[in-house]
Design a protein around this motif. Structure first.
Motif, PDB file in Angstrom:
ATOM      1  N   MET A  16      -6.057   8.371   1.414  1.00  0.00           N
ATOM      2  CA  MET A  16      -4.852   7.655   1.007  1.00  0.00           C
ATOM      3  C   MET A  16      -4.276   6.903   2.198  1.00  0.00           C
ATOM      4  SD  MET A  16      -1.285   9.229  -0.485  1.00  0.00           S
ATOM      5  CE  MET A  16      -0.964  10.061   1.064  1.00  0.00           C
ATOM      6  N   THR A  17      -4.014   5.614   2.002  1.00  0.00           N
ATOM      7  CA  THR A  17      -3.428   4.804   3.075  1.00  0.00           C
ATOM      8  C   THR A  17      -1.928   4.671   2.879  1.00  0.00           C
ATOM      9  OG1 THR A  17      -3.421   2.657   4.144  1.00  0.00           O
ATOM     10  CG2 THR A  17      -3.912   2.667   1.802  1.00  0.00           C
ATOM     11  N   LEU A  18      -1.198   4.653   3.979  1.00  0.00           N
ATOM     12  CA  LEU A  18       0.239   4.494   3.925  1.00  0.00           C
ATOM     13  C   LEU A  18       0.643   3.061   4.240  1.00  0.00           C
ATOM     14  CD1 LEU A  18       1.398   7.801   5.652  1.00  0.00           C
ATOM     15  CD2 LEU A  18       1.171   7.306   3.227  1.00  0.00           C
ATOM     16  N   ARG A  19      -0.340   2.156   4.259  1.00  0.00           N
ATOM     17  CA  ARG A  19      -0.058   0.745   4.501  1.00  0.00           C
ATOM     18  C   ARG A  19      -0.426  -0.075   3.266  1.00  0.00           C
ATOM     19  NH1 ARG A  19      -1.610  -1.228  10.571  1.00  0.00           N
ATOM     20  NH2 ARG A  19      -0.898   0.596  11.738  1.00  0.00           N
ATOM     21  N   PRO A  20       0.468  -0.979   2.836  1.00  0.00           N
ATOM     22  CA  PRO A  20       0.091  -1.872   1.739  1.00  0.00           C
ATOM     23  C   PRO A  20      -0.936  -2.876   2.235  1.00  0.00           C
ATOM     24  CG  PRO A  20       2.195  -2.503   2.649  1.00  0.00           C
ATOM     25  CD  PRO A  20       1.810  -1.221   3.331  1.00  0.00           C
TER      26      PRO A  20
ATOM     27  N   ALA B 216       5.612  -3.011  -2.822  1.00  0.00           N
ATOM     28  CA  ALA B 216       4.690  -2.543  -1.789  1.00  0.00           C
ATOM     29  C   ALA B 216       5.052  -1.130  -1.351  1.00  0.00           C
ATOM     30  CB  ALA B 216       4.712  -3.495  -0.593  1.00  0.00           C
TER      31      ALA B 216
ATOM     32  N   GLY C 148       5.120   4.020   7.719  1.00  0.00           N
ATOM     33  CA  GLY C 148       4.654   3.057   6.728  1.00  0.00           C
ATOM     34  C   GLY C 148       5.778   2.284   6.068  1.00  0.00           C
ATOM     35  N   THR C 149       6.834   2.966   5.629  1.00  0.00           N
ATOM     36  CA  THR C 149       7.911   2.278   4.924  1.00  0.00           C
ATOM     37  C   THR C 149       8.830   1.529   5.882  1.00  0.00           C
ATOM     38  OG1 THR C 149       7.819   4.046   3.269  1.00  0.00           O
ATOM     39  CG2 THR C 149       9.691   2.558   3.158  1.00  0.00           C
TER      40      THR C 149
ATOM     41  N   ARG D 134       4.104   1.287  -4.109  1.00  0.00           N
ATOM     42  CA  ARG D 134       2.640   1.410  -4.172  1.00  0.00           C
ATOM     43  C   ARG D 134       2.111   2.370  -3.111  1.00  0.00           C
ATOM     44  NH1 ARG D 134      -1.623  -3.674  -4.033  1.00  0.00           N
ATOM     45  NH2 ARG D 134      -3.543  -2.442  -4.152  1.00  0.00           N
ATOM     46  N   THR D 135       2.700   2.388  -1.942  1.00  0.00           N
ATOM     47  CA  THR D 135       2.220   3.249  -0.859  1.00  0.00           C
ATOM     48  C   THR D 135       2.834   4.646  -0.897  1.00  0.00           C
ATOM     49  OG1 THR D 135       3.895   2.285   0.613  1.00  0.00           O
ATOM     50  CG2 THR D 135       1.682   1.358   0.701  1.00  0.00           C
ATOM     51  N   ASN D 136       4.022   4.768  -1.483  1.00  0.00           N
ATOM     52  CA  ASN D 136       4.692   6.074  -1.497  1.00  0.00           C
ATOM     53  C   ASN D 136       4.471   6.877  -2.769  1.00  0.00           C
ATOM     54  OD1 ASN D 136       6.815   6.508   0.959  1.00  0.00           O
ATOM     55  ND2 ASN D 136       6.538   4.333   0.529  1.00  0.00           N
TER      56      ASN D 136
END
Length: 205
Positions: free
Chosen positions: A1-5, A47, A73-74, A50-52
């Motif tokens: 899982m990536t924490l970057r859009p 975005a 990330g956020t 989508r990442t969280n």
């Protein structure tokens, strides 16, 4: 899982929203400019969700990202939100016939805030940095919550004052304040929610 859009997608859509607002402001198309500003807010909020959202839905028994990684990330998106607003201020008030004496001042303020976030991100990216400690991360999440409440109060005043319907040159600025403020409020709420979820799960393990 990536924490970057996906960065190319994010930058391209933000650039499209910026160009749309600039062209609308140059032609004094206020409704179209408002739609472009709203599009910017939707992009950065989407975005962040989508990442969280995968973190929120993840089963407690599965390995979780560190709170520092989630905050990193956020916070990148918060920085991008301030940077987008700064560029929009400069583009509109220095590059069109729309005039407001404080345009460049608020653009500079937004740029400084974005730069401060960039510096903070450089520190947060280093796990050994004091700003990456669990206590420091907890403090920054609390500050994000305070920021959301402060901006929310400002937006309530902005709407109640009727400034969104102004005939003066600050109409574009007010649209940027509304869209940018709403975006940062939502991003801050997402930061708090994700941190709360991760803290609860780490405490349970």
């Amino acid at each position: 899982m990536t924490l970057r859009p996906p960065l190319p997608w994010l930058l391209l859509t933000l650039a499209a929203a910026l160009i749309a607002m600039y062209l609308s402001a140059r032609a004094v198309l206020k409704a179209e400019a408002a739609m472009a500003a709203a599009m910017f807010a939707v992009i950065v909020i989407s975005a962040a969700i989508r990442t969280n959202a995968p973190i929120w839905r993840r089963e407690p028994g599965i390995a979780q990202p560190a709170p520092r990684e989630a905050l990193l990330g956020t916070t990148r998106l918060v920085m991008l939100a301030y940077l987008w607003c700064a560029i929009a201020f400069f583009a509109i008030y220095l590059g069109t016939n729309t005039r407001w004496q404080h345009g460049w001042q608020y653009g500079t303020a937004m740029l400084l805030i974005a730069s401060a976030h960039g510096y903070y991100l450089s520190r947060l990216a280093d796990p050994a940095d004091p700003l990456s400690s669990p206590r420091a991360v907890d403090l920054m999440v609390k500050l994000a919550a305070y920021q959301a409440f402060a901006i929310g109060g400002g937006l309530v005043w902005l709407i109640a004052s009727g400034k969104l319907a102004t005939l003066k040159g600050d109409w574009a600025a007010n649209q940027l304040f509304l869209a940018g403020g709403f975006a940062v409020i939502c991003l801050s709420a997402i930061i708090v929610k994700t941190h709360s979820v991760l803290a609860e799960r780490h405490a349970a393990n």
